[in-house]
Design a protein around this motif. Structure first.
Motif, PDB file in Angstrom:
ATOM      1  N   VAL A 102       0.857  -1.182   0.000  1.00 25.63           N
ATOM      2  CA  VAL A 102       0.000   0.000   0.000  1.00 25.63           C
ATOM      3  C   VAL A 102       0.898   1.238   0.000  1.00 25.63           C
ATOM      4  CG1 VAL A 102      -1.761   1.267   1.292  1.00 25.63           C
ATOM      5  CG2 VAL A 102      -1.800  -1.239   1.245  1.00 25.63           C
ATOM      6  N   PRO A 103       0.655   2.200  -0.881  1.00 25.70           N
ATOM      7  CA  PRO A 103       1.514   3.396  -0.924  1.00 25.70           C
ATOM      8  C   PRO A 103       1.540   4.127   0.418  1.00 25.70           C
ATOM      9  CG  PRO A 103       0.021   3.368  -2.804  1.00 25.70           C
ATOM     10  CD  PRO A 103      -0.425   2.277  -1.877  1.00 25.70           C
ATOM     11  N   ILE A 104       2.632   4.870   0.627  1.00 24.72           N
ATOM     12  CA  ILE A 104       2.726   5.713   1.822  1.00 24.72           C
ATOM     13  C   ILE A 104       2.632   7.192   1.479  1.00 24.72           C
ATOM     14  CG2 ILE A 104       3.977   4.093   3.289  1.00 24.72           C
ATOM     15  CD1 ILE A 104       6.571   5.681   2.497  1.00 24.72           C
ATOM     16  N   HIS A 105       2.916   7.546   0.203  1.00 26.41           N
ATOM     17  CA  HIS A 105       3.009   8.965  -0.126  1.00 26.41           C
ATOM     18  C   HIS A 105       2.976   9.138  -1.646  1.00 26.41           C
ATOM     19  CE1 HIS A 105       5.068  12.979  -0.256  1.00 26.41           C
ATOM     20  NE2 HIS A 105       4.321  13.160   0.804  1.00 26.41           N
ATOM     21  N   LEU A 106       2.496  10.299  -2.084  1.00 25.24           N
ATOM     22  CA  LEU A 106       2.519  10.681  -3.493  1.00 25.24           C
ATOM     23  C   LEU A 106       3.254  12.009  -3.622  1.00 25.24           C
ATOM     24  CD1 LEU A 106      -1.242  10.057  -4.401  1.00 25.24           C
ATOM     25  CD2 LEU A 106       0.684   8.493  -4.735  1.00 25.24           C
ATOM     26  N   ASP A 107       3.949  12.182  -4.748  1.00 22.84           N
ATOM     27  CA  ASP A 107       4.639  13.444  -5.004  1.00 22.84           C
ATOM     28  C   ASP A 107       4.745  13.649  -6.511  1.00 22.84           C
ATOM     29  OD1 ASP A 107       6.317  15.735  -3.923  1.00 22.84           O
ATOM     30  OD2 ASP A 107       7.716  14.812  -5.331  1.00 22.84           O
ATOM     31  N   VAL A 108       4.475  14.857  -6.944  1.00 26.32           N
ATOM     32  CA  VAL A 108       4.655  15.227  -8.349  1.00 26.32           C
ATOM     33  C   VAL A 108       5.804  16.211  -8.406  1.00 26.32           C
ATOM     34  CG1 VAL A 108       3.637  16.297 -10.388  1.00 26.32           C
ATOM     35  CG2 VAL A 108       2.197  14.978  -8.830  1.00 26.32           C
ATOM     36  N   HIS A 109       6.774  15.942  -9.285  1.00 25.50           N
ATOM     37  CA  HIS A 109       7.902  16.862  -9.405  1.00 25.50           C
ATOM     38  C   HIS A 109       8.358  16.959 -10.860  1.00 25.50           C
ATOM     39  CE1 HIS A 109       9.293  12.844  -8.106  1.00 25.50           C
ATOM     40  NE2 HIS A 109      10.185  12.997  -9.061  1.00 25.50           N
ATOM     41  N   PRO A 110       8.794  18.166 -11.246  1.00 27.01           N
ATOM     42  CA  PRO A 110       9.321  18.342 -12.603  1.00 27.01           C
ATOM     43  C   PRO A 110      10.700  17.711 -12.709  1.00 27.01           C
ATOM     44  CG  PRO A 110       9.539  20.379 -11.368  1.00 27.01           C
ATOM     45  CD  PRO A 110       8.811  19.409 -10.479  1.00 27.01           C
ATOM     46  N   ILE A 111      10.986  17.171 -13.879  1.00 22.36           N
ATOM     47  CA  ILE A 111      12.293  16.534 -14.083  1.00 22.36           C
ATOM     48  C   ILE A 111      12.547  16.405 -15.586  1.00 22.36           C
ATOM     49  CG2 ILE A 111      11.388  14.178 -14.068  1.00 22.36           C
ATOM     50  CD1 ILE A 111      13.994  13.493 -12.400  1.00 22.36           C
ATOM     51  N   THR A 112      13.798  16.397 -15.957  1.00 28.18           N
ATOM     52  CA  THR A 112      14.178  16.018 -17.313  1.00 28.18           C
ATOM     53  C   THR A 112      14.788  14.634 -17.186  1.00 28.18           C
ATOM     54  OG1 THR A 112      14.576  18.300 -17.951  1.00 28.18           O
ATOM     55  CG2 THR A 112      15.605  16.601 -19.307  1.00 28.18           C
ATOM     56  N   PRO A 118      11.826  18.334 -20.624  1.00 27.91           N
ATOM     57  CA  PRO A 118      11.175  18.535 -19.323  1.00 27.91           C
ATOM     58  C   PRO A 118       9.843  17.797 -19.257  1.00 27.91           C
ATOM     59  CG  PRO A 118      11.972  20.604 -20.215  1.00 27.91           C
ATOM     60  CD  PRO A 118      12.103  19.585 -21.307  1.00 27.91           C
ATOM     61  N   THR A 119       9.602  17.139 -18.165  1.00 32.69           N
ATOM     62  CA  THR A 119       8.368  16.381 -17.947  1.00 32.69           C
ATOM     63  C   THR A 119       8.067  16.396 -16.460  1.00 32.69           C
ATOM     64  OG1 THR A 119       7.223  14.308 -18.457  1.00 32.69           O
ATOM     65  CG2 THR A 119       9.524  14.126 -17.782  1.00 32.69           C
ATOM     66  N   ARG A 120       7.142  15.572 -16.034  1.00 31.06           N
ATOM     67  CA  ARG A 120       6.821  15.437 -14.614  1.00 31.06           C
ATOM     68  C   ARG A 120       6.784  13.970 -14.247  1.00 31.06           C
ATOM     69  NH1 ARG A 120       1.236  18.235 -14.588  1.00 31.06           N
ATOM     70  NH2 ARG A 120       1.349  17.282 -16.610  1.00 31.06           N
ATOM     71  N   HIS A 121       7.230  13.676 -13.031  1.00 26.47           N
ATOM     72  CA  HIS A 121       7.075  12.345 -12.458  1.00 26.47           C
ATOM     73  C   HIS A 121       5.937  12.396 -11.453  1.00 26.47           C
ATOM     74  CE1 HIS A 121      11.318  10.540 -13.332  1.00 26.47           C
ATOM     75  NE2 HIS A 121      10.563  10.648 -14.410  1.00 26.47           N
ATOM     76  N   PHE A 122       4.959  11.541 -11.670  1.00 29.20           N
ATOM     77  CA  PHE A 122       3.866  11.339 -10.725  1.00 29.20           C
ATOM     78  C   PHE A 122       4.289  10.133  -9.879  1.00 29.20           C
ATOM     79  CE2 PHE A 122       2.052  13.467 -14.370  1.00 29.20           C
ATOM     80  CZ  PHE A 122       1.195  14.406 -13.815  1.00 29.20           C
ATOM     81  N   ASP A 123       5.008  10.421  -8.807  1.00 29.37           N
ATOM     82  CA  ASP A 123       5.683   9.378  -8.040  1.00 29.37           C
ATOM     83  C   ASP A 123       4.767   8.764  -6.986  1.00 29.37           C
ATOM     84  OD1 ASP A 123       8.013   7.898  -7.665  1.00 29.37           O
ATOM     85  OD2 ASP A 123       8.726   9.212  -6.075  1.00 29.37           O
ATOM     86  N   VAL A 124       4.672   7.437  -7.010  1.00 30.63           N
ATOM     87  CA  VAL A 124       3.945   6.670  -5.999  1.00 30.63           C
ATOM     88  C   VAL A 124       5.007   6.004  -5.144  1.00 30.63           C
ATOM     89  CG1 VAL A 124       2.261   4.853  -5.570  1.00 30.63           C
ATOM     90  CG2 VAL A 124       2.059   6.286  -7.629  1.00 30.63           C
ATOM     91  N   ARG A 125       4.963   6.301  -3.847  1.00 23.71           N
ATOM     92  CA  ARG A 125       6.054   5.904  -2.952  1.00 23.71           C
ATOM     93  C   ARG A 125       5.595   4.820  -1.970  1.00 23.71           C
ATOM     94  NH1 ARG A 125       8.232  12.032  -1.861  1.00 23.71           N
ATOM     95  NH2 ARG A 125       9.437  12.160  -3.785  1.00 23.71           N
TER      96      ARG A 125
END
Length: 172
Positions: A102-112, A118-125
């Motif tokens: 089960v995820p603990i956290h979500l974060d969206v961040h810009p990254i190349t 340039p794009t974004r990562h919709f990170d599931v942690r």
């Protein structure tokens, strides 16, 4: 998508992000593919040692900062948790890692990233636990890899603290 469908974060900001992720996943068949230029889902692993007082961080070559382990989903990954665990094993060299599905956290961040644009990562942690006396082995994807005490993290990792707090809350 079922991973995020089932998860109900206690934090209202995380719930809002979960809803946004679900909308993105519904709108894009390629949402988990790194070729999805508007952004893509990624999977990360907050690796804690057996006593949960240290975390394993990688000094990322492109970003130039200490980060949790993780990365892009691959076609062979059957779930986001399996992607996070695969990344953790590849980047740490540690066998016997155990993941909380089960995820603990979500974060969206810009990254190349590998697209070169340039794009974004919709990170599931996810929370990952290492076995007792686990000895990491740096991979070619990292400049450095080391255990950091949770009360003595590098100075430039403020954005990791909410994820760490979420993991510790899960362990309580």
């Amino acid at each position: 998508m079922s991973t995020l469908d089932a998860w109900r974060p206690a934090d209202p900001t995380q719930e809002s992000m979960r809803q946004a992720y679900l909308g993105f996943l519904a709108a894009r068949e390629d949402a988990c593919a790194r070729s999805c230029e508007p952004g893509h889902i990624t999977a990360s692993a907050l690796v804690l040692n057996a006593t949960a007082d240290h975390t394993l961080l990688t000094l990322h070559p492109r970003v130039g900062r200490w980060l949790q382990l993780g990365g892009h989903c691959e076609p062979s990954d059957t779930t986001l948790a399996s992607a996070a665990l695969r990344e953790a094993r590849e980047e740490s060299g540690i066998q016997g890692l155990r993941i909380e599905p089960v995820p603990i956290h979500l974060d969206v961040h810009p990254i190349t990233c590998s697209l070169g644009k340039p794009t974004r990562h919709f990170d599931v942690r996810f929370l990952v636990r290492a076995p007792v006396d686990a000895q990491p082995c740096r991979s070619a994807e990292s400049i450095d890899l080391q255990w950091w005490p949770l009360d003595g993290m590098p100075s430039n990792v403020d954005d990791l603290h909410p994820m760490i707090e979420a993991a510790l809350a899960r362990l309580r």
